[in-house]
Motif scaffolding. Structure first.
Motif, PDB file in Angstrom:
ATOM      1  N   ILE A 275      13.186  28.983  -8.537  1.00 30.42           N
ATOM      2  CA  ILE A 275      13.156  30.290  -7.881  1.00 30.42           C
ATOM      3  C   ILE A 275      12.416  30.165  -6.553  1.00 30.42           C
ATOM      4  CG2 ILE A 275      12.303  32.671  -8.019  1.00 30.42           C
ATOM      5  CD1 ILE A 275      12.548  32.532 -11.026  1.00 30.42           C
ATOM      6  N   VAL A 276      13.002  30.711  -5.502  1.00 32.07           N
ATOM      7  CA  VAL A 276      12.318  30.835  -4.217  1.00 32.07           C
ATOM      8  C   VAL A 276      11.921  32.297  -4.024  1.00 32.07           C
ATOM      9  CG1 VAL A 276      12.511  30.650  -1.713  1.00 32.07           C
ATOM     10  CG2 VAL A 276      13.547  28.900  -3.169  1.00 32.07           C
ATOM     11  N   LEU A 277      10.630  32.542  -3.845  1.00 36.12           N
ATOM     12  CA  LEU A 277      10.120  33.859  -3.468  1.00 36.12           C
ATOM     13  C   LEU A 277       9.721  33.758  -2.002  1.00 36.12           C
ATOM     14  CD1 LEU A 277       7.906  34.736  -6.590  1.00 36.12           C
ATOM     15  CD2 LEU A 277      10.297  35.379  -6.142  1.00 36.12           C
ATOM     16  N   ASP A 278      10.540  34.313  -1.134  1.00 36.65           N
ATOM     17  CA  ASP A 278      10.357  34.140   0.309  1.00 36.65           C
ATOM     18  C   ASP A 278       9.544  35.288   0.905  1.00 36.65           C
ATOM     19  OD1 ASP A 278      10.785  32.936   2.846  1.00 36.65           O
ATOM     20  OD2 ASP A 278      12.395  34.374   3.248  1.00 36.65           O
ATOM     21  N   ASP A 279       8.591  34.923   1.785  1.00 38.58           N
ATOM     22  CA  ASP A 279       7.825  35.898   2.572  1.00 38.58           C
ATOM     23  C   ASP A 279       6.968  36.806   1.689  1.00 38.58           C
ATOM     24  OD1 ASP A 279       6.979  37.079   4.957  1.00 38.58           O
ATOM     25  OD2 ASP A 279       8.471  38.668   4.802  1.00 38.58           O
ATOM     26  N   VAL A 280       6.048  36.196   0.951  1.00 35.56           N
ATOM     27  CA  VAL A 280       5.176  36.941   0.037  1.00 35.56           C
ATOM     28  C   VAL A 280       3.884  37.337   0.758  1.00 35.56           C
ATOM     29  CG1 VAL A 280       3.869  36.845  -2.126  1.00 35.56           C
ATOM     30  CG2 VAL A 280       6.127  35.773  -1.971  1.00 35.56           C
ATOM     31  N   LEU A 304       9.021  28.234  -5.802  1.00 36.95           N
ATOM     32  CA  LEU A 304       8.600  27.902  -4.437  1.00 36.95           C
ATOM     33  C   LEU A 304       8.333  29.208  -3.697  1.00 36.95           C
ATOM     34  CD1 LEU A 304       8.239  25.733  -2.203  1.00 36.95           C
ATOM     35  CD2 LEU A 304      10.674  26.039  -1.664  1.00 36.95           C
ATOM     36  N   ILE A 305       7.123  29.337  -3.146  1.00 37.30           N
ATOM     37  CA  ILE A 305       6.708  30.571  -2.484  1.00 37.30           C
ATOM     38  C   ILE A 305       6.410  30.280  -1.020  1.00 37.30           C
ATOM     39  CG2 ILE A 305       4.877  32.324  -2.375  1.00 37.30           C
ATOM     40  CD1 ILE A 305       4.615  32.032  -5.430  1.00 37.30           C
ATOM     41  N   THR A 306       6.969  31.073  -0.115  1.00 35.22           N
ATOM     42  CA  THR A 306       6.607  30.977   1.306  1.00 35.22           C
ATOM     43  C   THR A 306       5.703  32.158   1.652  1.00 35.22           C
ATOM     44  OG1 THR A 306       8.427  32.292   2.236  1.00 35.22           O
ATOM     45  CG2 THR A 306       8.872  29.971   1.778  1.00 35.22           C
ATOM     46  N   THR A 307       4.648  31.887   2.395  1.00 30.03           N
ATOM     47  CA  THR A 307       3.683  32.927   2.750  1.00 30.03           C
ATOM     48  C   THR A 307       2.927  32.518   4.009  1.00 30.03           C
ATOM     49  OG1 THR A 307       1.736  34.182   1.996  1.00 30.03           O
ATOM     50  CG2 THR A 307       1.936  31.915   1.220  1.00 30.03           C
ATOM     51  N   ARG A 308       2.389  33.511   4.697  1.00 32.47           N
ATOM     52  CA  ARG A 308       1.553  33.228   5.867  1.00 32.47           C
ATOM     53  C   ARG A 308       0.094  33.018   5.488  1.00 32.47           C
ATOM     54  NH1 ARG A 308       3.689  37.334  10.617  1.00 32.47           N
ATOM     55  NH2 ARG A 308       5.887  37.277  10.068  1.00 32.47           N
ATOM     56  N   SER A 309      -0.261  33.307   4.250  1.00 28.86           N
ATOM     57  CA  SER A 309      -1.668  33.435   3.884  1.00 28.86           C
ATOM     58  C   SER A 309      -2.102  32.445   2.803  1.00 28.86           C
ATOM     59  CB  SER A 309      -1.930  34.870   3.398  1.00 28.86           C
ATOM     60  OG  SER A 309      -3.207  34.994   2.854  1.00 28.86           O
ATOM     61  N   GLN A 310      -3.126  31.670   3.124  1.00 29.53           N
ATOM     62  CA  GLN A 310      -3.748  30.816   2.109  1.00 29.53           C
ATOM     63  C   GLN A 310      -4.311  31.673   0.984  1.00 29.53           C
ATOM     64  OE1 GLN A 310      -4.404  27.435   1.878  1.00 29.53           O
ATOM     65  NE2 GLN A 310      -3.752  26.639   3.861  1.00 29.53           N
TER      66      GLN A 310
END
Length: 852
Positions: A275-280, A304-310
Motif C-alpha cells: 500500500i502506498v499512502l501518498d502525501d500524509v 510506503l508513506i510519503t510525507t514532508r515531516s519527520q
C-alpha cells in the motif's frame, strides 16, 4: 500580502495573560483599561486566520491587515515598557538607584510610579481606540471566526495516482533501488512493515513512489497493490473505504465503520499487499493506529508513506526513513530543457541554455522548482525573458496552484503561529548560511518569540530547542551537524529561504546588495551585510529606517571569512540615538575604540554582540544599567582590561562570553548573577582563578574555560551547581584537576582538551557517574592511565580519546558500560593495540568504533 498578524496578536495576548503582568497592572491601577484592550484584540484575533488566507483575492484585506499589524506592534512596544519598568523597580529595590536614573532625571515618568501609570494608561487607551476603529471595518470583508486548532482547513491538492511513465523520471535510480531493497526484505516478525519517504515539498516523493509502485519486481512480489492519496484529511473511515475500493472490494457512501473494517480484513487476509499512502500530514498517532489495525495481511506486507515531516514518520510507526535529497545538477538541467523547449529545440539556442544553467542553480535540486521555471520559459526565445526569470526571486514569479511556491507555502501554512515568526526571522541571514542552535535561539529569545505558559517551569533555551527540532522535523532545515555535543548546526534550503523572505517582507529585511533594498521603511528587523557601503552611506540609510527598529545585524561571519564593515563610534551612536526599542544589536568585529555610555539608554536591549573587537579597552560602567540584557558576547575582545564593577546589576543576563586581561575578577560580580545559564571564559591569558561564591549560580548549565593559560584551578563549590550539565576545559596550560575539589555531580558532557598538567582524572568526577553521557579527552600528553571508575559511568554513550600518547590500556570492566554506543580513539597507538586485544569481549558488539 501581509503576514504574521495573527502570530503577533497571539504573542501580545499571551504576554498580558501572565500572572506577573496582571499583578503589575493591578498595582498601577490600569487593569480595567488593559482588560478592554485585551477584549478588543481578542475579538479581532478571532478572524485574523481567515483574513490572512483570503487576502490573496482581496487587496483591501491586505491593507487592513497592514494597519492592524502596525497597531499590534505599537501595543507590543507598550508591553515592553511595562517589562522594563517592572525590572527597573526590582533592581532599584535590591541595589539602589541605577546610574541611568541620574542621567535621565529630567524624565519624570521614568521613575515616578504615578507618572508611569498615567502615561501607560494614556497609550493603552489610544491603542484600544485605534483597534476599535479598525474592528468596525471587519464586517466589510465577511470574515469567519477561526481558532488555530480549527485552522486545518483541508485544501485538496490535485489527487495523485499510481502511474508514471519511466520516460518521465529523470535521475532517482539509486533512490528507487534503495526503496525496492527495503520493500523486498522479508521484514521482522510483524506482518506489516512501514517505510517512509521524507523530504520538502516539490522534491519528487510522489514520483519516486509511483516509479517504485510500477516496478516489475514489486508487481511480481505482492498479491495486491493499493494506491491512496491521503493529503490533509486523515479520516480513518474515508481511507479504509479508499483502500477497500482499490483492493477490489465493494464500497458505498453509507457503509458503516464496522462493515468497512470487516470487508477490509476479509479482502486483505492471506494476501501479501503493498500500500502506498501518498502525501500524509497526520501527526495523530491514534488515528494511524486505528487505520493500521484494519490492515492485517500476510507477513511481508508493506506500507510506503510519503510525507514532508519527520514528525509524521516518528509518530506513525517505527520503520526505515529514506530522506530524499535534491537531484544532481546534470539531471536538473535535463529536466529543465525538457520543460523549456520542444524536443531537440535547445540545440538552436546555446545562449539560452547557458542562462538556463544559472536558472537551474536557483532550484537547488528541487524538481518541481525546475519544472515551474522551465514551464514559465516554454516557447520564449528572447534572452531578456530568460534573464528576468534568472534574476528574480522565485516567489515574485507568476505561478499556478500546483507549482513550487504554492507547494512550499502549504508547509508554512501548517505551522503553528509561534513557529511562523521564528521561521520568518531566519530570513535575516543570507542563503547558504550555517545556523547554530544556541545562537539562533538567543536571537529568538531577544525578540520575545519563545512562548512560555504561566504554569511551565521549562527553560527558555529548552523551548527554543523544541522549536528548532519541530522545524527540522517538518523539513524546514537540512544538513544537520552535531558539533561536539555542545551544539548543533544546520542550513536552510534556498527555496525555503525564499519562502521565509516572502512571509517576512516588510517586517524583516536582509540587505546584501544596497542597490536592491526592497521595502525597508516599516522593517523592524534588519541585517545590513553589504560591506561595500561606507560608514557615511550606512548612517544615511539608518536614518531612513523606522525608529521602532528591534534588530540590527551588521555581520554574521567570523573575521577573515568576509570583508567586515567599518563599524565605528558614529555608526553605533546613530543606532543608539535613533532606535530606542532595540532588542538586538550585533556589532561583531567592529572597530570601536570605546562604547558610548549612552548604550544604557537602550533599556529594551536583550542581546549585544561585540565579538572580535580588537581595540576596545573598557566597557562603560553605564552598561550595567541594561537590566533586560540576556546575552553579552565579548569573545575575542582581547584588549578589555577589566569588567565593569557593577556587573551584578545585569540581573537578566543568561549568556556571558568573556575575554579579559584581568588576573582576578571583581568580587560581588559574576558570582552574584543568578540568571546565568552559560558562562564561558575565552582567551583570558592572565586569569588565575575564580572568586568564591560560584555556588550562587544555581541556574548555570554550561561552564567553560578555553585558552586561559594562567588558570591554575577550577572554581570551588561546583558540587552545588546542580543545574550544570556541560563542563568544557581546553588549552589551559597550568590547570591541574586536583583531588579533593568539589566537582559537579550532574554533568552530561565533559570536555577536556590540552591540559599538559593532567596525569590522571580526579576521583571527584565520579560524582556524575549516573548522568555523564559524553566524555572527550584529548591532547593530554602526560595522562598515563584512565581511572578504574570509568566503567562505572552507567549513562556514558560516547567516549572520545584523542592524542594521549602515554595511555596504554583501557581499564578493566569496560563491559559494564552498557549504554556506550561509540568509542573513538585517535592518535593513541598503544591504546588501540590494547583495544584490539579486548575486541572479542561482548561489550564491543553494540559499540561503533573509530580509529585513526
Amino acid at each position: 500580502m501581509t503576514e504574521l498578524v495573527y502570530s503577533i496578536a497571539s504573542n501580545f495576548i499571551d504576554k498580558i495573560g501572565t500572572h506577573a503582568f496582571q499583578e503589575f497592572c493591578s498595582a498601577g491601577g490600569i487593569s480595567e483599561e488593559m482588560k478592554k484592550l485585551e477584549l478588543t484584540m481578542s475579538i479581532i484575533q478571532a478572524v485574523l486566520l481567515d483574513a490572512e488566507e483570503k487576502q490573496v483575492k482581496n487587496r483591501g484585506l491586505t491593507v487592513w491587515l497592514g494597519q492592524l499589524k502596525d497597531v499590534f506592534h505599537e501595543a507590543t512596544d507598550v508591553l515592553d515598557e511595562f517589562e522594563c519598568e517592572t525590572l527597573r523597580r526590582h533592581v532599584v529595590k535590591k541595589y539602589g538607584n541605577t546610574s541611568n536614573q541620574v542621567l535621565d532625571s529630567i524624565s519624570y515618568s521614568s521613575f515616578n510610579p504615578l507618572g508611569f501609570s498615567y502615561e501607560m494608561s494614556h497609550k493603552i487607551k489610544g491603542i484600544r481606540e485605534s483597534l476599535e476603529e479598525l474592528a468596525k471595518s471587519r464586517a466589510l470583508f465577511y470574515l469567519e471566526e477561526r481558532s488555530e486548532d480549527q485552522n486545518n482547513v483541508h485544501r485538496e491538492r490535485e489527487m495523485t495516482h499510481s502511474f508514471v511513465p519511466d520516460s518521465d523520471v529523470i535521475g532517482r535510480v539509486d533512490d528507487k533501488q534503495k526503496i525496492i531493497d527495503l520493500l523486498m526484505h522479508p521484514g521482522n516478525n510483524s506482518n506489516v512493515s512501514v517505510i517512509f519517504i521524507v523530504g520538502i515539498g516539490g522534491l519528487g516523493k510522489t514520483t519516486l513512489a509511483q516509479w517504485v509502485y510500477n516496478d516489475e519486481r514489486i508487481v511480481t512480489n505482492f498479491n495486491s497493490r493499493i494506491w491512496v492519496c491521503v493529503s490533509e484529511d486523515f479520516s480513518v473511515l474515508k481511507l479504509a473505504k479508499e483502500i477497500l475500493k482499490s483492493a477490489g472490494g465493494g464500497s458505498s457512501e453509507n457503509m458503516s465503520m464496522d462493515l468497512v473494517q470487516a470487508s477490509l480484513r476479509s479482502i486483505l487476509k492471506e494476501k501479501r499487499y503493498f500500500i502506498v499512502l501518498d502525501d500524509v500530514w497526520n501527526e495523530d498517532r491514534n488515528k494511524w493506529i486505528g487505520l493500521k489495525n484494519l490492515l492485517i495481511g500476510e507477513q511481508g506486507s508493506k506500507i510506503l508513506i510519503t510525507t514532508r515531516s519527520q514528525k509524521v514518520a516518528s509518530n506513525m510507526a517505527p520503520g526505515p526513513i529514506h530522506g530524499l535529497k535534491g537531484l544532481p545538477d546534470k539531471d536538473c538541467l535535463s529536466l529543465f530543457i525538457r520543460c523549456a523547449f520542444n524536443e531537440g529545440e535547445h540545440e538552436q539556442y546555446p545562449k539560452l541554455v547557458d542562462i538556463g544553467k544559472q536558472v537551474v542553480e536557483k532550484c537547488n535540486g528541487v524538481p518541481l522548482a525546475v519544472k515551474t521555471l522551465g514551464s514559465l520559459l516554454y516557447s520564449k526565445t528572447e534572452e531578456r525573458d530568460w534573464i528576468s526569470i534568472r534574476d528574480n526571486e522565485i516567489w515574485k514569479l507568476e505561478q499556478k496552484e500546483n507549482d513550487i511556491f504554492p507547494a512550499l507555502r502549504l508547509s508554512y501554512n501548517k505551522l503553528p503561529s509561534y513557529l511562523k515568526q521564528c521561521f520568518a526571522y531566519c530570513s535575516l541571514y543570507p542563503k547558504d548560511f550555517r545556523y547554530y542552535d544556541g545562537e539562533l535561539i538567543r536571537c529568538w529569545m531577544a525578540n520575545g518569540l519563545l512562548k512560555k505558559s504561566n504554569a511551565s517551569d521549562e527553560e527558555m533555551e529548552d523551548i527554543g530547542q523544541q522549536y528548532l527540532k519541530e522545524l527540522l522535523s517538518r523539513s524546514f532545515f537540512q544538513e544537520v551537524n552535531n558539533e561536539g555535543n555542545f551544539y548543533w548546526s544546520f542550513k536552510m534550503h534556498d527555496l525555503l529561504h525564499d519562502l521565509s523572505s516572502y512571509v517576512a517582507q516588510n517586517d524583516y529585511c536582509l540587505i546584501e546588495d544596497t542597490n536592491k533594498t526592497n521595502k525597508f521603511e516599516k522593517a523592524r528587523h534588519i541585517s545590513v551585510l553589504d560591506h561595500k557601503w561606507g560608514v557615511d552611506a550606512t548612517i544615511t540609510f539608518l536614518h531612513k529606517l523606522s525608529n521602532k527598529m528591534r534588530t540590527i545585524n551588521f555581520s554574521f561571519h567570523d573575521c577573515g571569512q568576509f570583508d567586515s564593515m567599518n563599524i565605528n563610534e558614529s555608526l553605533v551612536e546613530t543606532c543608539i540615538s535613533r532606535f530606542k526599542h532595540l532588542r538586538l544589536l550585533n556589532l561583531r568585529y567592529s572597530t570601536l575604540e570605546t562604547l558610548s555610555s549612552s548604550i544604557s539608554t537602550l533599556k529594551h536591549l536583550r542581546y549585544l554582540n561585540l565579538r572580535g573587537n580588537k581595540k576596545i579597552k573598557k566597557l562603560p560602567d553605564f552598561i550595567c544599567d541594561l537590566q533586560n540584557l540576556e546575552t553579552l558576547v565579548l569573545f575575542g575582545c582581547e584588549e578589555i582590561e577589566e569588567l565593569p564593577r557593577d556587573i551584578r546589576k545585569m540581573v537578566s543576563l543568561r549568556y556571558f562570553g568573556i575575554t579579559t586581561k584581568q588576573t582576578r575578577l571583581p568580587t560581588n560580580g559574576i558570582e552574584c548573577m543568578p540568571s546565568l545559564r552559560f558562562l564561558y571564559f575565552y582567551k583570558c591569558p592572565r586569569l588565575e582563578c575564580f572568586n568564591e561564591g560560584i555556588q550562587r549560580l544555581i541556574a548555570l548549565r554550561l561552564l567553560g574555560f578555553k585558552n586561559c593559560k594562567s588558570l591554575i584551578s577550577l572554581p570551588q563549590g561546583m558540587k552545588h551547581l546542580t543545574a550544570l550539565e556541560y563542563l568544557d576545559i581546553r588549552n589551559c596550560e597550568k590547570l591541574k584537576l586536583m583531588e579533593g575539589v568539589d566537582y559537579p555531580t550532574r554533568l552530561r558532557t565533559l570536555y577536556i582538551w590540552g591540559l599538559p598538567q593532567l596525569v590522571s582524572l580526579p576521583q571527584g568526577l565520579k560524582g556524575s557517574a549516573n548522568t555523564l553521557q559524553f566524555l572527550h579527552i584529548s591532547c593530554c600528553q602526560n595522562l598515563a592511565v584512565l581511572p578504574e571508575w570509568l566503567p562505572d559511568l552507567s549513562s556514558l554513550r560516547k567516549l572520545q580519546i584523542w592524542s594521549c600518547g602515554k595511555l596504554s590500556s583501557l581499564p578493566e570492566g569496560m563491559d559494564r558500560l552498557t549504554a556506550l554506543r561509540e568509542l573513538d580513539i585517535f592518535g593513541c597507538l598503544e591504546l588501540r593495540r590494547d583495544y584490539e586485544r579486548e575486541v572479542s569481549k561482548d561489550w564491543g558488539k553494540m559499540v561503533k568504533f573509530s580509529f585513526d
